[in-house]
Design an enzyme around this catalytic site. Sequence first.
Site, mmCIF file in Angstrom:
data_model
loop_
_atom_site.group_PDB
_atom_site.id
_atom_site.type_symbol
_atom_site.label_atom_id
_atom_site.label_comp_id
_atom_site.label_asym_id
_atom_site.label_seq_id
_atom_site.Cartn_x
_atom_site.Cartn_y
_atom_site.Cartn_z
ATOM 1 N N ASN A 1 43.727 29.902 29.473
ATOM 2 C CA ASN A 1 43.628 31.320 29.116
ATOM 3 C C ASN A 1 45.034 31.799 28.749
ATOM 4 O O ASN A 1 45.860 32.014 29.625
ATOM 5 C CB ASN A 1 43.070 32.105 30.319
ATOM 6 C CG ASN A 1 43.104 33.606 30.091
ATOM 7 O OD1 ASN A 1 43.297 34.073 28.971
ATOM 8 N ND2 ASN A 1 42.923 34.358 31.171
ATOM 9 N N LYS B 1 45.930 34.549 27.468
ATOM 10 C CA LYS B 1 46.139 36.002 27.583
ATOM 11 C C LYS B 1 46.824 36.504 26.306
ATOM 12 O O LYS B 1 46.520 35.989 25.224
ATOM 13 C CB LYS B 1 46.929 36.318 28.854
ATOM 14 C CG LYS B 1 46.297 35.648 30.085
ATOM 15 C CD LYS B 1 46.840 36.104 31.397
ATOM 16 C CE LYS B 1 46.134 35.350 32.519
ATOM 17 N NZ LYS B 1 46.487 35.810 33.841
ATOM 18 N N HIS C 1 37.156 38.914 33.418
ATOM 19 C CA HIS C 1 38.460 38.546 33.999
ATOM 20 C C HIS C 1 38.991 39.740 34.790
ATOM 21 O O HIS C 1 38.796 40.893 34.392
ATOM 22 C CB HIS C 1 39.440 38.150 32.892
ATOM 23 C CG HIS C 1 40.699 37.551 33.436
ATOM 24 N ND1 HIS C 1 41.712 38.323 33.952
ATOM 25 C CD2 HIS C 1 41.098 36.268 33.583
ATOM 26 C CE1 HIS C 1 42.687 37.528 34.392
ATOM 27 N NE2 HIS C 1 42.323 36.275 34.182
ATOM 28 N N GLU D 1 41.799 41.021 34.979
ATOM 29 C CA GLU D 1 42.653 41.937 34.203
ATOM 30 C C GLU D 1 41.795 42.886 33.362
ATOM 31 O O GLU D 1 42.146 44.052 33.181
ATOM 32 C CB GLU D 1 43.635 41.130 33.333
ATOM 33 C CG GLU D 1 44.744 40.533 34.193
ATOM 34 C CD GLU D 1 45.332 39.227 33.687
ATOM 35 O OE1 GLU D 1 45.154 38.888 32.513
ATOM 36 O OE2 GLU D 1 45.977 38.534 34.510
ATOM 37 N N GLU E 1 38.565 33.421 40.927
ATOM 38 C CA GLU E 1 39.987 33.692 40.752
ATOM 39 C C GLU E 1 40.423 34.782 41.733
ATOM 40 O O GLU E 1 40.283 35.982 41.420
ATOM 41 C CB GLU E 1 40.263 34.165 39.323
ATOM 42 C CG GLU E 1 39.918 33.152 38.262
ATOM 43 C CD GLU E 1 40.769 33.369 37.008
ATOM 44 O OE1 GLU E 1 41.510 32.452 36.648
ATOM 45 O OE2 GLU E 1 40.703 34.458 36.425
ATOM 46 N N GLY F 1 48.931 34.610 38.569
ATOM 47 C CA GLY F 1 50.272 34.868 38.048
ATOM 48 C C GLY F 1 51.315 35.111 39.125
ATOM 49 O O GLY F 1 52.417 35.564 38.841
ATOM 50 N N SER G 1 47.258 30.578 39.647
ATOM 51 C CA SER G 1 48.470 29.778 39.823
ATOM 52 C C SER G 1 48.205 28.270 39.890
ATOM 53 O O SER G 1 48.888 27.541 40.606
ATOM 54 C CB SER G 1 49.265 30.254 41.049
ATOM 55 O OG SER G 1 49.682 31.603 40.861
HETATM 56 P P1 PGA Z 1 47.469 32.101 36.317
HETATM 57 O O1 PGA Z 1 46.274 32.941 35.647
HETATM 58 O O2 PGA Z 1 47.125 30.648 36.162
HETATM 59 O O3 PGA Z 1 48.686 32.504 35.545
HETATM 60 O O4 PGA Z 1 47.542 32.515 37.751
HETATM 61 C C1 PGA Z 1 44.934 32.565 35.811
HETATM 62 C C2 PGA Z 1 44.031 33.522 35.061
HETATM 63 O O5 PGA Z 1 44.343 34.712 35.014
HETATM 64 O O6 PGA Z 1 42.990 33.099 34.512
#
Ligand code: PGA
Length: 264
Positions: free
Chosen positions: A14, A16, A104, A106, A176, A182, A222
């Site tokens: 992903n 983003k 997601h 976000e 998640e 992140g 992460s």
């Molecule tokens: P990350 O993000 O691997 O940077 O923690 C995962 C995601 O948001 O799908």
Amino acid sequence: MSNDVVRKPLMSGNWKMHHNHFESIQYLQKLAYLLTKEDFAACDVSVHPPFTDIRSVQTLIDADELKVSLGAQHCHWDDKGAFTGEVSPAFLSKLNVQYVICGHSERRELFGETDADVAKKISAIQKYKMTPIVCVGETLAEREAGLTTQKVMGQVRSALDGRSSEQIESMVIAYEPIWAIGTGRTATSSDAQAVIGAIRAQVLEMSGVKAAQSVRLQYGGSVKAANIAELMAQPDIDGALVGGASLDSAEFARIVQFRLHRTP
Ligand code: PGA
């Protein structure tokens, strides 16, 4: 639960809001160079670039017959209409998009997506024969208040409600934990397994054995090359939704090649 169905792992990158279409082309050429036939036989791989890159990436995948699947990060639930700035699932499917992330955290937290929106998107994505990657997960406050199960299972129930076993079998659900996205903090593999195992049990309860054995469950938050093998050693974890670590093609290739890493 005994398992008659072999679930092929799925590693999804992903991106983003990273990589313009030039960068995504370079990225994919490098990734394709790093991955072997054996890697694709062992693992499905999807990349989810920003919308502006999708046509370029599709052209490269077609021209070079790459085994990487094209993914999107989001879509609307309607085919067309007065929805300024939104993208139709019909348009994505015309571009051979195979996987669409929906719900997601976000999108839920920053853009107000609700469980009801996510449910409509799942239907729209499946209507066009694409696979939804449905994200669920709890905040740190919810985790600390002991509300993880309640939050995650509520999201899962809402995503699955009213769907046939066949529809659920072909879905992907990504657990998640929001506090792990992140942040460099990963859920321990046993914590991730506990929640993901509970998601599979929820699918079993709602849709029966076939759906529970077939649905692919990813972990996200992460994930990196250094922790993927341990996560994948868990019985119910079938892959990963990777953000930050997927931005570097060499790191993402090492994640896809998790089977070659020695488990500690
Ligand atoms: P990350 O993000 O691997 O940077 O923690 C995962 C995601 O948001 O799908």
